[in-house]
Design a protein around this motif. Sequence first.
Motif, PDB file in Angstrom:
ATOM      1  N   MET A  64      44.171  39.846 169.843  1.00 14.74           N
ATOM      2  CA  MET A  64      45.345  40.644 170.184  1.00 14.74           C
ATOM      3  C   MET A  64      46.565  40.282 169.355  1.00 14.74           C
ATOM      4  O   MET A  64      47.679  40.659 169.685  1.00 14.74           O
ATOM      5  N   ASP A  65      46.363  39.554 168.261  1.00 16.82           N
ATOM      6  CA  ASP A  65      47.485  39.124 167.435  1.00 16.82           C
ATOM      7  C   ASP A  65      47.724  40.037 166.248  1.00 16.82           C
ATOM      8  O   ASP A  65      48.550  39.756 165.388  1.00 16.82           O
ATOM      9  N   GLY A  66      46.997  41.151 166.169  1.00 18.96           N
ATOM     10  CA  GLY A  66      47.178  42.086 165.065  1.00 18.96           C
ATOM     11  C   GLY A  66      46.340  41.791 163.846  1.00 18.96           C
ATOM     12  O   GLY A  66      46.322  42.575 162.895  1.00 18.96           O
ATOM     13  N   ASP A  67      45.613  40.684 163.863  1.00 12.58           N
ATOM     14  CA  ASP A  67      44.802  40.300 162.706  1.00 12.58           C
ATOM     15  C   ASP A  67      43.311  40.290 163.003  1.00 12.58           C
ATOM     16  O   ASP A  67      42.508  39.928 162.155  1.00 12.58           O
ATOM     17  N   GLY A  68      42.942  40.652 164.207  1.00 18.47           N
ATOM     18  CA  GLY A  68      41.528  40.638 164.547  1.00 18.47           C
ATOM     19  C   GLY A  68      41.056  39.243 164.915  1.00 18.47           C
ATOM     20  O   GLY A  68      41.869  38.415 165.338  1.00 18.47           O
ATOM     21  N   PRO A  69      39.760  38.951 164.779  1.00 14.84           N
ATOM     22  CA  PRO A  69      38.748  39.868 164.260  1.00 14.84           C
ATOM     23  C   PRO A  69      38.366  40.938 165.266  1.00 14.84           C
ATOM     24  O   PRO A  69      38.639  40.805 166.455  1.00 14.84           O
ATOM     25  N   GLY A  70      37.730  42.004 164.780  1.00  6.39           N
ATOM     26  CA  GLY A  70      37.158  42.996 165.667  1.00  6.39           C
ATOM     27  C   GLY A  70      35.738  42.597 166.007  1.00  6.39           C
ATOM     28  O   GLY A  70      34.937  42.282 165.120  1.00  6.39           O
ATOM     29  N   VAL A  71      35.422  42.574 167.298  1.00  4.15           N
ATOM     30  CA  VAL A  71      34.130  42.054 167.731  1.00  4.15           C
ATOM     31  C   VAL A  71      33.341  43.105 168.505  1.00  4.15           C
ATOM     32  O   VAL A  71      33.906  44.042 169.073  1.00  4.15           O
ATOM     33  N   ILE A  72      32.019  42.923 168.499  1.00  2.00           N
ATOM     34  CA  ILE A  72      31.120  43.707 169.334  1.00  2.00           C
ATOM     35  C   ILE A  72      30.239  42.736 170.100  1.00  2.00           C
ATOM     36  O   ILE A  72      29.645  41.827 169.513  1.00  2.00           O
ATOM     37  N   ALA A  73      30.184  42.910 171.411  1.00  2.06           N
ATOM     38  CA  ALA A  73      29.281  42.137 172.257  1.00  2.06           C
ATOM     39  C   ALA A  73      28.139  43.046 172.691  1.00  2.06           C
ATOM     40  O   ALA A  73      28.370  44.175 173.127  1.00  2.06           O
ATOM     41  N   HIS A  74      26.918  42.553 172.559  1.00  4.25           N
ATOM     42  CA  HIS A  74      25.726  43.314 172.917  1.00  4.25           C
ATOM     43  C   HIS A  74      25.130  42.718 174.189  1.00  4.25           C
ATOM     44  O   HIS A  74      24.691  41.568 174.194  1.00  4.25           O
ATOM     45  N   TYR A  75      25.114  43.507 175.253  1.00  7.07           N
ATOM     46  CA  TYR A  75      24.578  43.062 176.538  1.00  7.07           C
ATOM     47  C   TYR A  75      23.233  43.721 176.769  1.00  7.07           C
ATOM     48  O   TYR A  75      23.116  44.945 176.780  1.00  7.07           O
ATOM     49  N   ASN A  76      22.204  42.901 176.954  1.00  9.50           N
ATOM     50  CA  ASN A  76      20.863  43.402 177.242  1.00  9.50           C
ATOM     51  C   ASN A  76      20.525  43.059 178.689  1.00  9.50           C
ATOM     52  O   ASN A  76      20.189  41.916 178.995  1.00  9.50           O
ATOM     53  N   PRO A  77      20.626  44.000 179.625  1.00  5.92           N
ATOM     54  CA  PRO A  77      20.371  43.693 181.037  1.00  5.92           C
ATOM     55  C   PRO A  77      18.956  43.216 181.302  1.00  5.92           C
ATOM     56  O   PRO A  77      18.727  42.362 182.166  1.00  5.92           O
ATOM     57  N   ASP A  78      17.979  43.762 180.569  1.00  9.90           N
ATOM     58  CA  ASP A  78      16.593  43.381 180.806  1.00  9.90           C
ATOM     59  C   ASP A  78      16.340  41.927 180.447  1.00  9.90           C
ATOM     60  O   ASP A  78      15.592  41.222 181.132  1.00  9.90           O
ATOM     61  N   LEU A  79      16.952  41.442 179.372  1.00  2.99           N
ATOM     62  CA  LEU A  79      16.771  40.064 178.939  1.00  2.99           C
ATOM     63  C   LEU A  79      17.792  39.124 179.567  1.00  2.99           C
ATOM     64  O   LEU A  79      17.621  37.902 179.520  1.00  2.99           O
ATOM     65  N   GLY A  80      18.869  39.697 180.133  1.00  2.00           N
ATOM     66  CA  GLY A  80      19.930  38.856 180.687  1.00  2.00           C
ATOM     67  C   GLY A  80      20.674  38.088 179.627  1.00  2.00           C
ATOM     68  O   GLY A  80      21.000  36.910 179.802  1.00  2.00           O
ATOM     69  N   THR A  81      20.984  38.751 178.496  1.00  2.00           N
ATOM     70  CA  THR A  81      21.651  38.087 177.382  1.00  2.00           C
ATOM     71  C   THR A  81      22.873  38.877 176.937  1.00  2.00           C
ATOM     72  O   THR A  81      22.928  40.103 177.072  1.00  2.00           O
ATOM     73  N   ILE A  82      23.836  38.149 176.390  1.00  2.00           N
ATOM     74  CA  ILE A  82      24.978  38.725 175.700  1.00  2.00           C
ATOM     75  C   ILE A  82      25.151  37.959 174.399  1.00  2.00           C
ATOM     76  O   ILE A  82      25.222  36.726 174.404  1.00  2.00           O
ATOM     77  N   CYS A  83      25.194  38.672 173.295  1.00  2.24           N
ATOM     78  CA  CYS A  83      25.516  38.030 172.020  1.00  2.24           C
ATOM     79  C   CYS A  83      26.655  38.792 171.365  1.00  2.24           C
ATOM     80  O   CYS A  83      26.869  39.975 171.633  1.00  2.24           O
ATOM     81  N   THR A  84      27.414  38.100 170.537  1.00  2.21           N
ATOM     82  CA  THR A  84      28.599  38.691 169.915  1.00  2.21           C
ATOM     83  C   THR A  84      28.500  38.625 168.398  1.00  2.21           C
ATOM     84  O   THR A  84      27.888  37.718 167.836  1.00  2.21           O
ATOM     85  N   GLU A  85      29.108  39.612 167.766  1.00  2.41           N
ATOM     86  CA  GLU A  85      29.176  39.650 166.303  1.00  2.41           C
ATOM     87  C   GLU A  85      30.576  40.068 165.877  1.00  2.41           C
ATOM     88  O   GLU A  85      31.296  40.739 166.623  1.00  2.41           O
ATOM     89  N   THR A  86      30.958  39.673 164.689  1.00  2.00           N
ATOM     90  CA  THR A  86      32.195  40.146 164.080  1.00  2.00           C
ATOM     91  C   THR A  86      31.897  41.431 163.331  1.00  2.00           C
ATOM     92  O   THR A  86      31.070  41.447 162.424  1.00  2.00           O
ATOM     93  N   ALA A  87      32.554  42.520 163.724  1.00  2.00           N
ATOM     94  CA  ALA A  87      32.286  43.823 163.123  1.00  2.00           C
ATOM     95  C   ALA A  87      33.422  44.291 162.214  1.00  2.00           C
ATOM     96  O   ALA A  87      33.261  45.264 161.484  1.00  2.00           O
ATOM     97  N   ALA A  88      34.573  43.627 162.279  1.00  2.00           N
ATOM     98  CA  ALA A  88      35.713  43.969 161.423  1.00  2.00           C
ATOM     99  C   ALA A  88      36.575  42.722 161.265  1.00  2.00           C
ATOM    100  O   ALA A  88      36.823  42.009 162.241  1.00  2.00           O
ATOM    101  N   ASP A  89      37.017  42.475 160.057  1.00  2.00           N
ATOM    102  CA  ASP A  89      37.858  41.301 159.795  1.00  2.00           C
ATOM    103  C   ASP A  89      39.344  41.612 159.880  1.00  2.00           C
ATOM    104  O   ASP A  89      40.165  40.692 159.895  1.00  2.00           O
TER     105      ASP A  89
END
Length: 346
Positions: A64-89
């Motif tokens: 929220m500081d104006g510089d990112g990074p932009g992130v995407i979190a992927h939630y898989n309910p069947d596996l009970g997992t959440i993983c995150t990636e940087t999608a924009a710098d």
Amino acid sequence: MNIPRTALLSTAIVSMTLISSCGKGDDTGETSSAWSILADEVGEGVLLSAWSNGDEVMMVGGGMDGDGPGVIAHYNPDLGTICTETAADDGAIWWIHGTEEDHWYAVGEGGMIIHSENGVRTREDVESDSTLYGVWAADDGHVWAVGGTVGNAEFPKGLGEIWRRDADTGVWDVWVDELPGTIYKVWNGWFVGNEVAYFVDPEDNSVLEDRVLGSHKILTVRGHNQEEVWAVGGAFSATILSYAGGAWVEEPTDGLNLPLNGIWTAPGEDIWVTGMSGTMGVWRLEDEAMETPSYPLTMEHFHAVWKHNDEVLFMGGNMLGTGADYYGTVGRYGSNVTPIVATSCD
């Protein structure tokens, strides 16, 4: 009021039936309440919205500081997992929407637009210094992105802008700009923001019809259909509005005192709302009652709410924090579940 379910909402919130839940756990870590915190301290950014991409839920956000990074979190309910990636710098990603699996758009700071189709992501940024806060991929193939500048001494309500991606050419053009208030969200022909609301008839995409909002700061709008819509926001306290075809009606918000940021509903569905300091709630159509946790399960702030199959997710984090240590928080409504520790998608 011409919206029957909204009339019920007013009556029941006044009488206010609260269905409490305590959020107790057992020695397995599972929660025994329908309300819970699914994950905390997720990734490197606040989570601001979500969209169902097939069996998974994609949650987007960023610093929220104006510089990112932009992130995407992927939630898989069947596996009970959440993983995150940087999608924009170069900035946070504020909203995501698509019309079919593996085809979505996400928007964010500095005119950012990410287009993903069949796993291939491209940047389709527009020439704007503004933050794009909302995006909607319409059934007719057009894609709408909205945002604007924040208020200042000259324009205290900010200035809003609406962009449209042509269904035939795939080209983004500014559809209208310098609207008298920042536009925060778009949904199915509706555009809402800081003391402004508009509607575009899907049969005639050339006319922007003013739906006079008054002095309300509105963050999100959704409905059962284009004639039966609700919007939420508030600058200092919760605001819920309904639109019955002629004018906006301010609904009571007993039990939902803090400003609201997100709303989700769909045809025939209950109305889910969320907001500051862990605010979570649902208006039950069948029970004619507002259900909330008996106390906030977190003091982090939620920005959006999204239903995926039989569970409802609340996205947020420490969005009013300072410095670079931003993270996401995910609330949940559903059957018993073990809290998840997020990992890196790498």
